[in-house]
Scaffold this motif. Structure first.
Motif, PDB file in Angstrom:
ATOM      1  N   HIS A  76       0.749  -1.194  -0.305  1.00  0.00           N
ATOM      2  CA  HIS A  76      -0.235   0.044   0.078  1.00  0.00           C
ATOM      3  C   HIS A  76       0.721   1.264   0.111  1.00  0.00           C
ATOM      4  O   HIS A  76       0.719   2.276  -0.766  1.00  0.00           O
ATOM      5  N   ARG A  80       0.712   4.092  -2.773  1.00  0.00           N
ATOM      6  CA  ARG A  80       0.269   5.339  -2.433  1.00  0.00           C
ATOM      7  C   ARG A  80       1.224   6.529  -2.511  1.00  0.00           C
ATOM      8  O   ARG A  80       1.259   7.631  -2.893  1.00  0.00           O
ATOM      9  N   THR A 224     -17.129  11.310  -7.450  1.00  0.00           N
ATOM     10  CA  THR A 224     -17.120  11.607  -5.903  1.00  0.00           C
ATOM     11  C   THR A 224     -17.623  13.170  -5.872  1.00  0.00           C
ATOM     12  O   THR A 224     -18.701  13.441  -5.086  1.00  0.00           O
ATOM     13  N   THR A 271     -15.230   1.203   0.677  1.00  0.00           N
ATOM     14  CA  THR A 271     -15.016  -0.042  -0.097  1.00  0.00           C
ATOM     15  C   THR A 271     -14.729  -1.234   0.532  1.00  0.00           C
ATOM     16  O   THR A 271     -14.866  -1.483   1.784  1.00  0.00           O
ATOM     17  N   ARG A 273     -13.693  -4.568   2.889  1.00  0.00           N
ATOM     18  CA  ARG A 273     -12.816  -5.163   3.802  1.00  0.00           C
ATOM     19  C   ARG A 273     -12.980  -6.584   3.988  1.00  0.00           C
ATOM     20  O   ARG A 273     -14.259  -7.082   3.701  1.00  0.00           O
ATOM     21  N   HIS A 329      -6.190   4.084   4.577  1.00  0.00           N
ATOM     22  CA  HIS A 329      -6.830   4.445   3.064  1.00  0.00           C
ATOM     23  C   HIS A 329      -7.726   5.751   2.987  1.00  0.00           C
ATOM     24  O   HIS A 329      -8.419   6.150   2.324  1.00  0.00           O
ATOM     25  N   CYS A 331      -8.910   9.191   2.377  1.00  0.00           N
ATOM     26  CA  CYS A 331      -9.002   9.786   0.765  1.00  0.00           C
ATOM     27  C   CYS A 331      -7.774  10.632   0.571  1.00  0.00           C
ATOM     28  O   CYS A 331      -7.496  11.468   1.257  1.00  0.00           O
TER      29      CYS A 331
HETATM   30  C1  HEM Z   1     -10.200   6.729  -0.934  1.00  0.00           C
HETATM   31  C2  HEM Z   1     -14.113   9.603  -0.539  1.00  0.00           C
HETATM   32  C3  HEM Z   1     -12.753  12.695  -3.658  1.00  0.00           C
HETATM   33  C4  HEM Z   1      -8.914   9.746  -4.592  1.00  0.00           C
HETATM   34  C5  HEM Z   1     -11.478   7.260  -0.377  1.00  0.00           C
HETATM   35  C6  HEM Z   1     -11.934   6.697   0.854  1.00  0.00           C
HETATM   36  C7  HEM Z   1     -13.269   7.546   0.644  1.00  0.00           C
HETATM   37  C8  HEM Z   1     -13.239   8.513  -0.298  1.00  0.00           C
HETATM   38  C9  HEM Z   1     -14.408   7.285   1.775  1.00  0.00           C
HETATM   39  C10 HEM Z   1     -11.608   5.522   1.686  1.00  0.00           C
HETATM   40  C11 HEM Z   1     -12.594   4.114   1.102  1.00  0.00           C
HETATM   41  C12 HEM Z   1     -12.242   3.027   1.942  1.00  0.00           C
HETATM   42  O1  HEM Z   1     -11.330   3.190   3.028  1.00  0.00           O
HETATM   43  O2  HEM Z   1     -13.106   2.084   1.690  1.00  0.00           O
HETATM   44  C13 HEM Z   1     -13.919  10.612  -0.966  1.00  0.00           C
HETATM   45  C14 HEM Z   1     -15.001  11.964  -1.295  1.00  0.00           C
HETATM   46  C15 HEM Z   1     -14.448  12.596  -2.293  1.00  0.00           C
HETATM   47  C16 HEM Z   1     -13.416  12.032  -2.803  1.00  0.00           C
HETATM   48  C17 HEM Z   1     -16.223  11.841  -0.372  1.00  0.00           C
HETATM   49  C18 HEM Z   1     -15.315  13.900  -2.779  1.00  0.00           C
HETATM   50  C19 HEM Z   1     -15.835  14.542  -2.019  1.00  0.00           C
HETATM   51  C20 HEM Z   1     -11.739  12.067  -4.488  1.00  0.00           C
HETATM   52  C21 HEM Z   1     -10.861  12.633  -5.194  1.00  0.00           C
HETATM   53  C22 HEM Z   1      -9.623  11.872  -5.459  1.00  0.00           C
HETATM   54  C23 HEM Z   1      -9.859  10.729  -4.698  1.00  0.00           C
HETATM   55  C24 HEM Z   1     -11.395  13.915  -5.994  1.00  0.00           C
HETATM   56  C25 HEM Z   1      -8.625  11.878  -6.599  1.00  0.00           C
HETATM   57  C26 HEM Z   1      -8.669  12.460  -7.690  1.00  0.00           C
HETATM   58  C27 HEM Z   1      -9.077   8.623  -3.814  1.00  0.00           C
HETATM   59  C28 HEM Z   1      -7.702   7.842  -3.537  1.00  0.00           C
HETATM   60  C29 HEM Z   1      -8.286   6.667  -2.370  1.00  0.00           C
HETATM   61  C30 HEM Z   1      -9.436   7.412  -1.821  1.00  0.00           C
HETATM   62  C31 HEM Z   1      -6.668   7.561  -4.423  1.00  0.00           C
HETATM   63  C32 HEM Z   1      -7.586   5.425  -2.154  1.00  0.00           C
HETATM   64  C33 HEM Z   1      -6.799   5.851  -0.866  1.00  0.00           C
HETATM   65  C34 HEM Z   1      -5.738   4.575  -0.455  1.00  0.00           C
HETATM   66  O3  HEM Z   1      -6.448   3.605  -0.590  1.00  0.00           O
HETATM   67  O4  HEM Z   1      -4.933   4.680   0.266  1.00  0.00           O
HETATM   68  N1  HEM Z   1     -11.919   8.480  -0.965  1.00  0.00           N
HETATM   69  N2  HEM Z   1     -12.985  10.719  -2.201  1.00  0.00           N
HETATM   70  N3  HEM Z   1     -10.839  10.884  -3.990  1.00  0.00           N
HETATM   71  N4  HEM Z   1      -9.820   8.589  -2.758  1.00  0.00           N
HETATM   72 FE1  HEM Z   1     -11.544   9.851  -2.345  1.00  0.00          FE
END
Ligand code: HEM
Length: 383
Positions: A76, A80, A224, A271, A273, A329, A331
Motif C-alpha cells: 500500500h 500510494r 465523488t 469499499t 474489507r 486508506h 482519501c
Molecule cells: C479513498 C471519499 C474525492 C482519490 C477514499 C475513501 C473514501 C473517499 C471514503 C476511503 C475508502 C475506503 O477506505 O474504503 C471521497 C469523497 C470525495 C473523494 C467523499 C469527494 C468529495 C476524491 C478525489 C480523488 C480521490 C477527487 C482523486 C482524484 C482517492 C484515492 C483513494 C481514496 C486514491 C484511495 C486511498 C488509499 O487507498 O490509500 N475516498 N473521495 N478521492 N480517494 Fe477519495
C-alpha cells in the motif's frame, strides 16, 4: 437510507445481510465501530489472499486490481507514496486559480438560461476537467473517460454487466498503453509523465500498477466530488435559513462544506474489507474471509457521535465525520475535493445569489446502488 441506518444502529449495529450479488456481508453502522474497523489491520483489502494461485493471477489481470485502494501493507505504502506527492494541500492550493476559471467558464455557458441541471451543467464537468488536466488527458478524449469510468462503477453495482465491462476495459487499457507510450517519448508537465519518469528513476511501479493508479484517480475524480457539490447545494437549497447564514457570513464556507460531507456524504459505504482472522465485534463473530462494509453515511449520523445528527447545521465547527474514510486508506483526494467544493459553492452563490430548487423535493431521485450517495438530477432556477 437514514431511518434504516438508525434502526440498525439501535438494534443490530454489526449486521449480517445478503448482498445483491448473492453473498453475505457484515454492515457496520455505529461511529465508534466504524472508526475501529477502518483502523484495524485485521480487516484487509486484498481479498485475493483467500484464493488459490490460479484464481489469484486471474483476478490480478483486471486493470483496476493493482492499486492502493485494494492493497495492504507493505504494498500500500509504495502504491500510494508516489501519487501522494501530487496531492498535498500546498500543491492543490496552487490549482485554486485554475479551478475558479473552470467554474466561471461553466457558469458563463449558463448565462442565457433561467433553469439548468446543476449536476449535468456544473457539478459533473468541473471535477472531470480538473482531474483530466492534472493527469494530462487531452480534452477531446474526456467523454471516453466518462464512459469508462461509469462502466467501472456500474460493474460494482451490477455483476450482470460483465460483458460490457470487459469490452470497455479493453478499450481503456489500449488507450492507456498508447497514451503512456507517447508520454514516455514526449514527457509533458503532467502527472502521467511524472509517474512514468518516477518509474524509470527506480521508484518502481509495474506497468499494471501504473494502469491501476491512473484508473483509480480517474474514477475517484469522476464519481465523488460531483456528489459533494450537488448534495451540498441540495442541502443548502432545502434549508434556506442555512443558505442565508452562509450568504451573510462567507467565512462559514469551510465549516459548511464539512457539514455537507457529514450530512449527505458522497460515499455511502466504504469499499470492501475482509477479515484476515476471526474478529469479535458487538457480540458478533466475524470469521476469516468474511466481507465487511462500513456505512460511512450511517456513522456520520450516529447520535452517540453527533448531537442532533439529522439536523443540517453549518455552524457545527470542527467535524470528525468519516466522509473521507479513516486510517491508512483515508482519501488521497480530500484536499482536492475540498478546494473544488469551496470554489464551486463560492462561485455559484456569488454569481446566482437567488439560486433555487426548481422542482418538488419529492420528485428528486437518488442514484441506484449503495456505494455512492448522489442525485440523478438537480434542476435549479438561476434567477
Ligand atoms: C479513498 C471519499 C474525492 C482519490 C477514499 C475513501 C473514501 C473517499 C471514503 C476511503 C475508502 C475506503 O477506505 O474504503 C471521497 C469523497 C470525495 C473523494 C467523499 C469527494 C468529495 C476524491 C478525489 C480523488 C480521490 C477527487 C482523486 C482524484 C482517492 C484515492 C483513494 C481514496 C486514491 C484511495 C486511498 C488509499 O487507498 O490509500 N475516498 N473521495 N478521492 N480517494 Fe477519495
Amino acid at each position: 437510507p437514514y431511518p434504516a441506518f438508525h434502526s440498525l444502529q439501535q438494534n443490530s449495529p454489526v449486521h449480517r445481510t445478503l448482498m445483491p450479488d448473492g453473498h453475505y456481508a457484515w454492515i457496520v453502522t455505529r461511529y465508534e465501530d466504524a472508526v475501529n474497523v477502518l483502523k484495524d489491520q485485521r480487516f484487509i483489502k486484498d481479498f485475493t489472499v483467500f484464493l488459490d494461485e490460479e484464481s489469484r493471477a486471474q483476478a490480478h489481470q483486471s486493470i483496476f486490481s493493482r492499486n492502493m485502494l485494494f492493497a495492504d501493507p507493505p504494498d500500500h505504502k509504495r502504491l500510494r507514496g508516489l501519487v501522494q506527492q501530487a496531492f498535498t494541500p500546498r500543491i492543490i492550493e496552487e490549482l485554486r486559480g485554475r479551478i475558479t476559471e473552470i467554474a466561471n467558464e461553466l457558469i458563463d455557458d449558463m448565462q442565457d438560461r433561467s433553469q439548468i441541471d446543476l449536476i449535468d451543467d456544473f457539478a459533473f464537468p468541473l471535477p472531470i476537467i480538473v482531474i483530466c488536466e492534472m493527469l494530462g488527458v487531452p480534452s477531446e478524449d474526456r467523454d471516453k473517460f466518462r464512459t469508462w469510468s461509469n462502466t467501472l462503477v456500474e460493474a460494482s453495482n451490477d455483476p450482470e454487466k460483465a460483458e460490457k465491462v470487459q469490452q470497455h476495459m479493453q478499450e481503456f487499457t489500449a488507450y492507456l498503453q498508447e497514451w503512456m507510450a507517447d508520454r514516455q517519448e514526449n514527457p509533458q508537465n503532467d502527472m502521467i509523465s511524472k509517474l512514468i519518469q518516477a518509474e524509470e528513476s527506480g521508484d518502481r511501479l509495474s506497468e499494471q500498477e501504473l494502469y491501476g493508479v491512473v484508473s483509480l484517480l480517474i474514477i475517484a475524480g469522476h464519481e465523488t466530488t460531483v456528489n459533494l457539490i450537488s448534495n451540498g447545494m441540495y442541502a443548502l437549497m432545502t434549508h434556506p435559513e442555512q443558505m442565508r447564514k452562509l450568504q451573510e457570513q462567507p467565512d462559514l464556507l469551510r465549516p459548511a462544506i464539512e457539514e455537507m460531507l457529514r450530512f449527505e456524504g458522497p460515499v455511502e459505504f466504504s469499499t470492501d474489507r475482509w477479515a484476515s482472522e476471526t474478529v469479535e465485534l458487538q457480540g458478533q463473530t466475524i470469521h476469516r474471509g468474511e466481507h465487511v462494509l462500513v456505512a460511512l453515511d450511517a456513522a456520520n449520523r450516529d447520535p452517540e457521535a453527533f448531537e442532533d445528527p439529522d439536523v443540517f447545521d453549518i455552524t457545527r465547527g470542527r467535524s470528525k465525520h468519516l466522509a473521507f474514510g479513516k486510517g491508512m486508506h483515508f482519501c488521497l483526494g480530500a484536499p482536492l475535493a475540498r478546494v473544488e467544493a469551496e470554489v464551486s459553492l463560492q462561485t455559484l452563490l456569488e454569481r446566482f445569489p437567488d439560486l433555487q430548487l426548481s422542482t418538488d423535493v419529492s420528485d428528486l431521485e437518488w442514484r441506484p446502488g449503495i456505494l455512492m450517495r448522489g442525485l440523478m438530477e438537480l434542476p435549479v432556477r438561476l434567477k
